[in-house]
Design an enzyme around this catalytic site. Structure first.
Site, PDB file in Angstrom:
ATOM      1  N   SER A 200      10.156 -63.515 -23.645  1.00  0.00           N
ATOM      2  CA  SER A 200       9.892 -61.973 -24.179  1.00  0.00           C
ATOM      3  C   SER A 200      10.038 -61.573 -24.166  1.00  0.00           C
ATOM      4  O   SER A 200       9.024 -61.410 -24.505  1.00  0.00           O
ATOM      5  CB  SER A 200      11.955 -61.536 -25.558  1.00  0.00           C
ATOM      6  N   TYR A 213      13.193 -63.171 -34.327  1.00  0.00           N
ATOM      7  CA  TYR A 213      13.589 -63.547 -33.303  1.00  0.00           C
ATOM      8  C   TYR A 213      12.064 -62.847 -32.645  1.00  0.00           C
ATOM      9  O   TYR A 213      10.804 -64.202 -31.694  1.00  0.00           O
ATOM     10  CB  TYR A 213      14.151 -62.627 -32.437  1.00  0.00           C
TER      11      TYR A 213
END
Length: 333
Positions: A200, A213
């Site tokens: 990501s 995250y």
């Protein structure tokens, strides 16, 4: 009388079709040629990219860690048609079998290899040693390993339990690096291989309500950045691809549109600023071909945010804080 008629006829044709300027004549002739040549160039480029996607993986052993995801299925289809010896990994044996059957039924068995499947769950660290052994036993070696599996959670930091933090770190960090360490001896002995991390954009930048995250994504990004320099002397390539949100459904698009009132959410809306699985797969194929070390798939705004974080940190922090306050104000209304 007939002669005069012919003369009048010639005069009228001259008036109707005057002598054309040579410049206009050249323009009229050149423009269509340019259009045709441009179209031909793009067609040739597409054909070359398609050819490279086949030749670059033909007969090579390619492992996909989450073949059941959108990106995983897209990669599996492209690489299978390209003649790769696929090893499909995932958490569900039944779904992996279905995917393998779909790939086999949709291809020419004389030009492709039947995919092999391996159960792989990064959340179960006790099973990792067995999974690594099974992957290596499939063909005795591997050429390309694509790390594309992860889980994410969005919540205030104080509401996340330590168990959830550990679960994210296992799936997004400890699992991938355990697999990488497990296959590295084989790659080093053969002095070849390519490790590709699909990560990501939050491995580069962090936004509110994604503490665990973002931490896991930063950690795995740092690991592969360090690993790249360590294994280069053995002929092993390490690439990272950082992307924004991957678009999956129209409902997610609608959700992203309604969240545009938040300043920080503009950085990560899924569509039109997100990427599709086929876009990520195209970039994966391109990266395997040119062996680029780092790729960022993002529109201008997230890229600007990354630069702002590096060069104007106080401004970046102020924008993030303003976004959180705006979110709190909207919820209280």
């Amino acid at each position: 009388m007939s002669v005069e008629g012919e003369m009048n006829s010639n005069v009228s044709q001259t008036d109707i079709f005057p002598e054309m300027d040579p410049t206009w004549t050249t323009t009229i002739l050149v423009v269509p040629c340019v259009v045709v040549l441009t179209a031909g160039f793009f067609y040739l480029y597409g054909a070359i990219v398609s050819l490279l996607s086949k030749t670059s993986v033909r007969n090579k052993v390619v492992v996909i860690t989450d073949a059941l995801s959108g990106v995983g299925k897209e990669c599996a289809g492209v690489f299978h048609k390209g003649g790769a010896r696929l090893i499909l990994c995932g958490k569900s044996w039944e779904k992996l079998e279905e995917l393998a059957d779909e790939l086999a039924n949709a291809s020419d068995p004389t030009a492709t290899f039947p995919p092999k499947i391996v159960l792989l769950d990064f959340g179960d660290m006790d099973s990792m040693a067995e999974a690594v052994a099974e992957i290596l036993e499939c063909y005795g070696c591997l050429d390309v390993l694509i790390f594309n599996s992860s889980i994410k959670v969005k919540a205030p930091a104080q509401s996340l339990s330590l168990e959830m933090d550990k679960l994210l770190m296992d799936n997004n960090y400890f699992g991938p690096i355990t697999l990488a360490k497990g296959v590295l001896p084989s790659m080093i002995s053969r002095r070849s291989g390519h490790l590709l991390l699909v990560n990501s954009i939050q491995g580069k930048i962090a936004v509110p309500f994604r503490t665990a995250y973002a931490a896991s994504k930063h950690a795995v990004q740092a690991f592969f950045d360090c690993l790249r320099a360590e294994v280069e002397e053995f002929g092993i390539s390490v690439s990272t691809i950082n992307h924004t949100f991957i678009s999956c459904s129209a409902s997610e698009t609608a959700e992203a549109v309604t969240s545009k009132s938040l300043l920080w959410s503009l950085l990560y809306t899924r569509k039109p600023r997100g990427v599709s699985p086929d876009e990520v797969t195209t970039e994966i194929v391109r990266t395997l071909n040119n062996k680029r070390k780092e790729v960022l798939i993002a529109p201008s705004l997230p890229k600007m945010a990354i630069y702002a974080r590096s060069f104007f940190p106080n401004m970046f922090f102020a924008v993030m804080a303003a976004g959180v306050k705006n979110s709190a104000a909207s919820e209280s209304m």
